[in-house]
Write a protein that holds these residues in place. Structure first.
Motif, PDB file in Angstrom:
ATOM      1  N   UNK B 147    -140.560  67.919  73.777  1.00 44.72           N
ATOM      2  CA  UNK B 147    -141.170  68.995  74.573  1.00 44.72           C
ATOM      3  C   UNK B 147    -141.284  68.564  76.037  1.00 44.72           C
ATOM      4  N   UNK B 148    -141.668  67.315  76.233  1.00 45.09           N
ATOM      5  CA  UNK B 148    -141.782  66.807  77.614  1.00 45.09           C
ATOM      6  C   UNK B 148    -140.429  66.839  78.315  1.00 45.09           C
ATOM      7  N   UNK B 149    -139.382  66.485  77.571  1.00 46.76           N
ATOM      8  CA  UNK B 149    -138.042  66.475  78.157  1.00 46.76           C
ATOM      9  C   UNK B 149    -137.700  67.874  78.665  1.00 46.76           C
ATOM     10  N   UNK B 150    -138.046  68.886  77.882  1.00 44.05           N
ATOM     11  CA  UNK B 150    -137.741  70.261  78.296  1.00 44.05           C
ATOM     12  C   UNK B 150    -138.621  70.686  79.476  1.00 44.05           C
ATOM     13  N   UNK B 151    -139.870  70.191  79.503  1.00 45.16           N
ATOM     14  CA  UNK B 151    -140.756  70.525  80.627  1.00 45.16           C
ATOM     15  C   UNK B 151    -140.190  69.932  81.922  1.00 45.16           C
ATOM     16  N   UNK B 152    -139.725  68.696  81.848  1.00 46.00           N
ATOM     17  CA  UNK B 152    -139.176  68.074  83.063  1.00 46.00           C
ATOM     18  C   UNK B 152    -137.851  68.722  83.461  1.00 46.00           C
ATOM     19  N   UNK B 153    -137.110  69.246  82.477  1.00 47.45           N
ATOM     20  CA  UNK B 153    -135.900  70.006  82.829  1.00 47.45           C
ATOM     21  C   UNK B 153    -136.309  71.291  83.556  1.00 47.45           C
ATOM     22  N   UNK B 154    -137.396  71.922  83.062  1.00 44.31           N
ATOM     23  CA  UNK B 154    -137.896  73.138  83.736  1.00 44.31           C
ATOM     24  C   UNK B 154    -138.315  72.817  85.167  1.00 44.31           C
ATOM     25  N   UNK B 155    -138.932  71.645  85.363  1.00 46.77           N
ATOM     26  CA  UNK B 155    -139.328  71.208  86.717  1.00 46.77           C
ATOM     27  C   UNK B 155    -138.087  71.100  87.609  1.00 46.77           C
ATOM     28  N   UNK B 156    -137.031  70.488  87.067  1.00 46.85           N
ATOM     29  CA  UNK B 156    -135.796  70.328  87.859  1.00 46.85           C
ATOM     30  C   UNK B 156    -135.175  71.697  88.161  1.00 46.85           C
ATOM     31  N   UNK B 157    -135.202  72.600  87.175  1.00 42.27           N
ATOM     32  CA  UNK B 157    -134.613  73.928  87.394  1.00 42.27           C
ATOM     33  C   UNK B 157    -135.432  74.752  88.392  1.00 42.27           C
ATOM     34  N   UNK B 158    -136.761  74.490  88.423  1.00 41.97           N
ATOM     35  CA  UNK B 158    -137.617  75.206  89.379  1.00 41.97           C
ATOM     36  C   UNK B 158    -137.230  74.870  90.822  1.00 41.97           C
TER      37      UNK B 158
END
Lengths: 340, 262
Positions: B147-158
């Motif tokens: 889940x954290x990995x996906x959250x940090x991907x969301x951060x990068x996409x933001x």
């Protein structure tokens, strides 16, 4: 949908706003209480009159010459230590960091002890302590610089090494000094606001205010540094420049605090820690509230220190209050983690 | 042919005086997916750090849109290029939404306190794409590794980047989320012409999703090209010291390791 958007935009700030109002109210109440209380008790009415240079001359002298400068000195020192602690805890990603971790206390202490025990330019002790703090922080930064980078680990280790070295020299100087000088050196080391007048406040205030404003401007990069060096760099933070700036501002503030009051412990460690529990890790709130919180706590500690028949050094009061509060905070945080 | 979006010219770099990457040249067109492959210690992550400005080159230059990234203002580079590191530092007390919101920082002037409606839309979109919106208000530290990995991907996409660099993004994910993540990246690449560079250990996934593969050995580029051109038993044996069989499957070439060389 619009309500949801507004909630998303403003909800995170709801709690910090309430905490800000509470802390500012506490600070104002603390200032009023400090103006009223002391070896001579004054009513609010008497304080009000004295503030406008009316009423008893004795009361005017107490308010204008004794209590007001001391209160402002406490506010400046507390705010400087709180903000400095918040900055360093954020930069070092370590909630046990305090303003003295970069060797600031050891450097200031060494110069101060030299001034006192060897009777070298005692009048310039505050300036000497400030210079000692800044030069030591610069030395620690130089030692931790390598290949265009300043690592957090090297900073902490260099700070500990220099503190240990300077601490040993301080101990030797204290052992060799005579008793009267030993007493005044120990008074300085434990931290006190006794007798601080307008001259100290006038000299230090512009630097502390400048440091606090500069510290607030560093809140955004501090938020990003919390995500680790790689993500922070990816988000546009220049690690070297940011760490240099934070170190400079934190040392300036801690150096000013030390030059006014000596080594007042625990404020820079506990206040940002406590504020973090109240408002979370957003440094845009944490830093200014650490300054307000630090000012409030030191003001109340100083009030406690001078309420008894014999005045205690305020540094002893902050340490006495700070240790149990620190243990309580750690316990609270552990309980919160367990509940999660 | 268009000018390349990202170029490495005669790139040499490493840690202190030690060089890990030696005289490497490569370029990437917009909308292309390049995977960096190689054995342990071959220099894949170091190359990614050089391309993402985490390390300064000892020699050579990295050009983004024709400009040297190490000499551009950091926030301007961050508006175009985002990195998902292999290991993430999770700050305490931040919710998923607050963390992803930090991805908008490079686009905000320093005095901006609130998120604008554009920021909010980008944050919502990033969380929705990575399927983290259903736990947006949970603290990040309470999430699982995947889940954290996906959250940090969301951060990068933001960050709304043109180029996304990912260092072993599938490490903490189970098989289903590995496919989900790589399919999501493939969709972003296709729909938004996102340029992607990944370091991947899983050769079969790299072959399946990447447009080109860069094979590294001891910091040198051994082979660069499409999976069909690069993935041969001889190249794999040279780079990974493993003899393999290459099988053509409905999802493209797949590698079956047989024995170690010698």
């Amino acid at each position: 949908m619009k309500v949801l958007r507004l909630q998303q935009r403003y909800l995170p700030f709801d709690r910090p706003v309430r905490v800000s109002v509470l802390l500012i109210a506490l600070l104002v109440a603390g200032m009023l209480l400090s103006l009223c209380r002391g070896s001579v008790h004054l009513t609010l009415d008497e304080v009000w009159q004295a503030l406008w240079h009316q009423g008893s001359v004795q009361h005017q002298t107490i308010v204008w010459e004794l209590r007001l400068p001391r209160i402002l000195a406490a506010v400046l020192v507390g705010a400087a230590l709180g903000m400095s602690g918040g900055l360093l805890q954020g930069m070092l990603r370590n909630s046990l960091a305090d303003p003295f971790i970069l060797g600031i206390s050891a450097g200031a202490g060494l110069v101060a002890i030299l001034c006192i025990t060897l009777a070298i330019l005692p009048l310039y002790l505050p300036l000497g302590a400030w210079l000692g703090a800044m030069l030591t922080a610069a030395l620690v930064y130089t030692l931790s610089y390598r290949s265009g980078n300043i690592s957090v680990e090297r900073l902490i280790l260099a700070g500990i090494a220099i503190s240990s070295l300077f601490g040993s020299i301080q101990t030797l100087l204290l052992l060799w000094s005579d008793e009267s000088r030993l007493q005044s050196a120990l008074n300085w080391l434990v931290g006190s606001l006794n007798g601080r007048g307008w001259s100290v406040v006038q000299v230090a205030a512009p630097y502390v205010l400048l440091g606090i404003l500069a510290g607030c401007a560093l809140a955004r990069p501090l938020n990003l540094l919390g995500l680790g060096d790689e993500v922070a760099t990816s988000l546009g933070v220049s690690l070297l420049r940011t760490r240099l700036l934070i170190g400079l501002v934190a040392s300036l503030l801690a150096g000013c605090a030390v030059s006014i009051a000596g080594l007042v412990g625990f404020i820079g460690l506990i206040v940002p820690h406590g504020v973090r529990l109240l408002v979370g890790n957003d440094y845009r709130w944490l830093l200014p509230l650490s300054a307000i919180g630090g000012a409030t706590v030191l003001l109340l500690a100083d009030l406690l220190a001078r309420l008894g028949a014999i005045e205690f050094p305020v540094g002893a009061v902050t340490s006495l209050m700070g240790s149990p509060v620190f243990i309580w905070l750690l316990y609270q945080r552990q309980s919160a983690n367990d509940r999660r | 042919m268009n000018l390349p979006l990202l170029t490495a010219e005669n790139l040499t770099g490493g840690y202190q005086a030690r060089s890990v990457i030696h005289h490497l040249n490569l370029d990437l067109q917009q909308g292309e997916w390049l995977s960096l492959l190689g054995g342990n210690g071959s220099g894949k992550s170091t190359l990614l750090k050089l391309l993402s400005r985490l390390l300064a080159p000892q020699k050579g230059v990295v050009l983004l849109d024709g400009k040297a990234i190490h000499h551009q203002p950091p926030h301007l580079v961050a508006q175009q290029l985002a990195l998902l590191p292999q290991q993430q530092t999770v700050p305490s007390g931040l919710t998923v939404r607050q963390l992803v919101s930090l991805g908008r920082t490079p686009h905000q002037p320093w005095w901006q306190w609130q998120l604008t409606s554009t920021d909010l839309e980008q944050v919502d979109r990033s969380m929705s794409l990575t399927q983290v919106d259903n736990f947006a208000d949970r603290p990040v530290e309470s999430l699982s590794g995947g889940e954290r990995q996906r959250v940090f991907l969301a951060l990068a996409l933001a960050q709304n980047p043109q180029i996304l660099l990912l260092d072993e993004p599938t490490t903490y994910l189970d098989l289903r989320y590995q496919l989900d993540l790589l399919t999501l990246l493939a969709n972003l690449q296709r729909q938004q012409e996102l340029t992607i560079i990944t370091v991947l250990h899983e050769l079969n996934l790299a072959i399946r999703y990447s447009d080109r593969l860069a094979m590294l050995k001891n910091g040198h580029l051994v082979a660069l090209g499409s999976p069909q051109a690069v993935v041969t038993p001889a190249v794999i044996a040279d780079v990974f010291e493993v003899n393999v069989a290459i099988i053509d499957t409905p999802v493209g070439l797949q590698i079956c390791p047989l024995t170690t060389v010698n």
